[in-house]
Each structure stands twice: as C-alpha cells, then as structure tokens.
Design a protein around this motif. Sequence first.
Motif, PDB file in Angstrom:
ATOM      1  N   ARG A 244       0.842  -1.216   0.000  1.00  0.00           N
ATOM      2  CA  ARG A 244       0.000   0.000   0.000  1.00  0.00           C
ATOM      3  C   ARG A 244       0.865   1.250   0.000  1.00  0.00           C
ATOM      4  O   ARG A 244       0.563   2.228  -0.695  1.00  0.00           O
ATOM      5  N   ASP A 245       1.956   1.214   0.772  1.00  0.00           N
ATOM      6  CA  ASP A 245       2.861   2.366   0.813  1.00  0.00           C
ATOM      7  C   ASP A 245       3.493   2.619  -0.560  1.00  0.00           C
ATOM      8  O   ASP A 245       3.646   3.771  -0.978  1.00  0.00           O
TER       9      ASP A 245
ATOM     10  N   ASP B  89       1.014   4.194  -2.816  1.00  0.00           N
ATOM     11  CA  ASP B  89       0.840   5.586  -2.425  1.00  0.00           C
ATOM     12  C   ASP B  89       1.975   6.445  -2.966  1.00  0.00           C
ATOM     13  O   ASP B  89       1.755   7.555  -3.464  1.00  0.00           O
TER      14      ASP B  89
END
Length: 241
Positions: free
Chosen positions: A32-33, A36
């Motif tokens: 997810r990072d 992002d």
Amino acid sequence: MNELIRIENGEVKADSRMVAEHFGKRHDAVMRDIRDEQEKLPEEDRHIFVEIYYEDAYNRKQPAYEMTEEGLMQLAARYDAVSRRKLIVKIKELKAQNQQKQPQSQAEFIFMMAQQALEQERKLTEIQGTVQVIKDAMVPIEDDWRLEIKRMINRIALKLGGGQNEHLKIRHESYETLEKKAHANLEIRVENLQNRLMRNGASKTAIRTANKLDVIEQDPKLKEIYTGIIRQMVIKYCEGV
C-alpha cells in the motif's frame, strides 16, 4: 533477506518482501505504501517501482514490487531512521562485494557475458512459454466442451504434481470461484438435477452420478462463467510452461 536485495547488472534491485522483513511490517502494508508513493510521483518516475509476481508455498502467484535503489530509498524514507541506516550500510556492502566480483581478465569478462546471454535466453523462453499458455487458454471451444474443460484441468493438475489430490484441489477451487461469481449453490443445483432425473424415470446410475459439471454444462450462463474461470486458472498456474 539476501536474495530479495541484490546487485543485478551493476544496479541495486530490491523486493517489497525484503522491505517488509527489514522494517518489521506486513507485506500488504508495504504494498500500500508503494502504491501511495507511485500515485504521488510524476508518471516518468514511477518506473522505480515495478509490480512482479512470485509463487507462495502453495504454488499460487502473489503480487510484490521490485524496485531500484532510488525506489528503495524513496520508500525507506517513510520508515524509522535506525532501520534505514542499516539498509544503507547493507547496500554499501553489496556494492563493495559486487565490485570485487567484477572480471579481472578478458577470459573472465567473456565468461560473464556468456552467462548473461544464457540468462537472457532463459527469460525469453519463459516469456514465450507464457504467451503460448495464454494463446492455448483462449482458443474457442467449438467441439466437446466437457472434454476441453477436463483437458485444461488435467494440464493444471499436472503442473501442480499430477496426483489425484491436485485434480480435486483444482476442481474445488474452480467450483468455489464459480459459486462466488455466479451467486449459485452447486450442491443444491445437483440435488435439483437428481430430482428431475428421478421424475423423468432416469436410471439409478444416472441419478447417482449426476454432478456439478452436469449442472454447469446445462446452464449457458454458468457454462460461460466457468469456462472463463478455467482459462484464468490455466494462465495462473501454467504460466511459463
């Protein structure tokens, strides 16, 4: 961790699983990072993160990210300074080791180039195999649908080991996926089919052997969805064969 961070053609390459291990985080959180970070970066800089796939302990393909040294440092900036410093030291050590491995003579250089050529040929063969698998899976079924479905299931099971357990696993996964996609209960549909056969005076053998594939074959919508599921499973499990 070593195989997930390496020097490849003189460049640092790292894997998102290594980042998760090094910083003590869940891999899905690291993924997810990365996404992002990609969203925040200009389009021309997003190449520092590349989505890849690996096989887990159950031979299932799972997503991960490979990244350059720039990508690794971009992502590491989100996490704690002490672990980030250890990572920088690790990269320096890898670069130093790689420098020592550089060919010292013409013979060593020729050998290294030959090894790289073999590796490139291997990767090309894998890509060609993947393309062929996809082509085979997408061939229209014009003759015996049931026979073609069984052929594809046998191909997947052979890739996983070829035993009876593999066949059962593939069928279970395919039926479970169909039930979720079509919002259908195959067990109930088999019971309904058996009841219809009984009312129509079918033999006890025909009633007893009625199964989920019979139900699917008789329903055009289920048949279309199930065909797509099996094709996707061929691509998923047999890629690179």
